[in-house]
Design an enzyme around this catalytic site. Structure first.
Site, short mmCIF file in Angstrom:
data_model
loop_
_atom_site.label_atom_id
_atom_site.label_comp_id
_atom_site.label_asym_id
_atom_site.label_seq_id
_atom_site.Cartn_x
_atom_site.Cartn_y
_atom_site.Cartn_z
N ASP A 73 -0.18 -42.94 -94.56
CA ASP A 73 -1.34 -42.24 -94.00
C ASP A 73 -0.97 -40.77 -93.85
OD1 ASP A 73 -3.71 -41.49 -92.90
OD2 ASP A 73 -3.60 -42.79 -91.15
N ASN A 159 -4.51 -48.64 -85.50
CA ASN A 159 -4.27 -47.93 -84.24
C ASN A 159 -5.07 -46.63 -84.13
OD1 ASN A 159 -2.90 -46.39 -86.10
ND2 ASN A 159 -0.95 -46.41 -85.02
N GLY A 302 -0.77 -42.93 -75.53
CA GLY A 302 -0.24 -44.25 -75.24
C GLY A 302 -1.08 -45.29 -75.96
N HIS A 325 5.36 -38.99 -81.19
CA HIS A 325 3.93 -38.95 -81.54
C HIS A 325 3.11 -39.92 -80.71
CE1 HIS A 325 4.37 -42.82 -83.44
NE2 HIS A 325 3.26 -42.74 -84.15
N ALA A 327 3.37 -43.80 -77.94
CA ALA A 327 4.19 -44.81 -77.29
C ALA A 327 5.03 -45.58 -78.29
CB ALA A 327 3.30 -45.77 -76.51
#
Length: 396
Positions: A73, A159, A302, A325, A327
Site C-alpha cells: 500500500d 485497518n 491506536g 505509525h 499501535a
C-alpha cells in the site's frame, strides 16, 4: 530510548524491548541489517512481522531500495483536521453523522460512480499534470485508468478508517477532530506487486536469504521505472486523502452547518524519501513509520476503540528522524477472528458509533498493541500535541 541489537552487519536500533519482538520478525530484521546496501536500521515500538520487510522498520540504504521495505500500500498514511466544534455541538444521534460520511466516501472495494470533481478539493491543484503521469506507469496497470480515477477519494478496507474524535485533557477538552487512514488503493497495490516481481528476478538478488527483500540498484532502468511509479503512487495516496478530507468536511457541514476547519495535518507511513545522514545521501524507506523531523507534525493512531495522538517530531537522527505509525498489530487477523466474537467487539468499542459485526472483528482493539505503551516508548522521538478519542468510526 533505543536498544542496540548486534549480530548483524549494521546495528539494529530498537525503540522496544527486543525480547517482546516475535522470532520471525527478529529474523526479518537481521536479514535486512545484513543486506550489503543497508546503511542503518531503526525499529519502532509497533514492530511486527511483514512481507519481506518488517512493519515498523526504517531502512536507510545506499544506492538501492527494496519494494518490500515500502509495502504493497504505497503512500499509506494519515490525515487529521481540527474543527471549530466541541462535543456539545455534535448531534445526539451520532449514527446520522456516520451515515453522512458513509454516503460521501465509498468503503471496502467500492469506488465512486464517477470521478470526484477536483474543484471540490480546495487547495489541491495540478490534477491535469498528475493524471497525465498515469500514461507513463508500468504497462500492466494501464487497464486500471477508470478504476484509479473512480477510487480517488475512497477509503478501502482492513485497518483503514475515518473517525470523528474528541480531544482529551484539560487544555481543549472536547474539541472535535476528523481523522482518516488510507493509501493508494488498487493502483498502488498493483504497482507494488509488479515491481516486487521484477526485483525478485534481478541477478544481484539471487543469493538473498529472503527473496521478498529483493532490491533495485541505482543507475539501472529497473530502479528508474520503480521510482517513477513509486513517487506517482505516493502522490496518489496523498491526493486520495485530501479528496476524502474534502468530502468528509462537506458531510460534517451538512449535519452541523456552522463548522469551520483548520488546515489538515497529513503524513505518509509507507514510503521512500531521499534524505542525508552521516554525510551520505540515502534512500530511506519507512514501512509502518512516520517522519519525525524537528517540528514535523504527525499522527499515531491506536485501534478503533482506544484513541490516537497528534505528535510533533524531535528530529532524532538515531531513528533517521522517524517514529511509530500506530499501535501495530499484536495478533494476526486470523487469530483475532478465532479469538474474539461480535460481543467482544461491542464491549471493546462501547461508546463509539461504528460497525460491530463479524466483518470487522479482526480490527478489535485487543488485536492491537497498547497505544499508550507505544507512545511512552518514543519520548525521545516525538512530543504529544493532542490526545484524541473517537466517538464515530467508519470502516470498510
Amino acid at each position: 530510548m533505543h536498544t542496540a541489537v548486534g549480530g548483524a552487519r549494521v546495528p539494529i536500533r530498537m525503540w522496544t524491548d527486543p525480547s517482546t519482538v516475535e522470532d520471525a520478525a527478529l529474523r526479518q530484521l537481521h536479514n535486512i541489517a545484513n543486506l550489503p546496501w543497508t546503511h542503518g536500521l531503526a525499529v519502532m515500538p509497533d514492530v511486527h512481522l511483514g512481507k519481506g520487510a518488517t512493519v515498523g522498520s526504517v531502512i536507510a540504504m545506499r544506492d538501492a531500495v527494496s519494494p518490500a521495505a515500502v509495502g504493497v500500500d504505497i503512500g499509506c498514511g494519515m490525515s487529521a483536521v481540527r474543527t471549530s466544534l466541541y462535543a456539545d455541538d455534535l448531534p445526539d444521534d451520532l449514527g446520522r453523522l456516520r451515515r453522512a460520511i458513509e454516503d460521501a466516501v465509498p468503503v471496502g472495494f467500492a469506488g465512486h460512480k464517477a470521478p470526484v470533481d477536483p474543484a471540490r478539493v480546495h487547495g489541491v491543484g495540478g490534477w491535469d499534470r498528475f493524471w497525465r503521469g498515469f500514461r507513463e506507469l508500468h504497462g500492466g496497470v494501464q487497464k486500471m485508468w477508470s478504476k484509479a480515477r473512480n477510487q480517488m477519494g475512497t477509503l478501502g478496507g482492513g485497518n483503514h478508517f475515518i473517525e470523528v474524535c474528541l480531544e482529551q485533557g484539560d487544555d481543549d477538552a472536547g474539541r472535535v477532530w476528523l481523522m482518516l487512514h488510507s493509501g493508494s488503493r488498487g493502483i498502488g497495490n498493483q504497482l507494488a506487486q509488479r515491481h516486487m516481481e521484477i526485483a525478485a528476478k534481478q541477478p544481484h538478488n539471487a543469493d538473498l536469504p529472503d527473496r521478498d527483500l529483493a532490491v533495485f540498484l541505482a543507475g539501472t532502468p529497473e530502479m528508474a521505472a520503480y521510482r517513477r511509479d513509486l513517487f506517482w503512487a505516493q502522490e496518489y495516496a496523498a491526493r486520495n486523502r485530501a479528496t476524502m478530507v474534502a468530502l468528509i468536511k462537506r458531510s460534517v457541514a451538512s449535519v452541523v452547518p456552522w463548522v469551520r476547519f483548520d488546515d489538515a495535518i497529513s503524513c505518509h507511513h509507507n514510503y521512500v524519501a531521499e534524505e542525508r545522514y552521516d554525510d551520505v545521501e540515502l534512500l530511506v524507506t519507512r514501512k509502518g513509520a512516520i517522519r519525525a523531523g524537528a517540528g514535523d507534525l504527525g499522527i499515531i493512531p491506536g485501534s478503533m476503540g482506544t484513541g490516537s495522538y497528534i505528535v510533533r517530531g524531535l528530529g532524532n537522527a538515531e531513528s533517521f528522524q522517524s517514529a511509530a505509525h500506530g499501535a501495530g498489530r499484536a495478533m494476526s487477523r486470523t487469530k483475532a477472528r478465532k479469538t474474539f466474537t461480535e460481543s467482544d467487539l461491542a464491549a471493546q468499542t462501547e461508546g463509539v458509533e461504528c460497525r460491530k459485526d463479524g466483518g470487522v472483528v479482526d480490527e478489535i482493539p485487543a488485536a492491537y498493541k497498547d497505544i499508550e505503551s507505544v507512545i511512552a516508548a518514543q519520548t525521545d522521538l516525538v512530543e504529544v500535541v493532542a490526545h484524541l478519542k473517537q466517538v464515530v468510526c467508519v470502516k470498510g
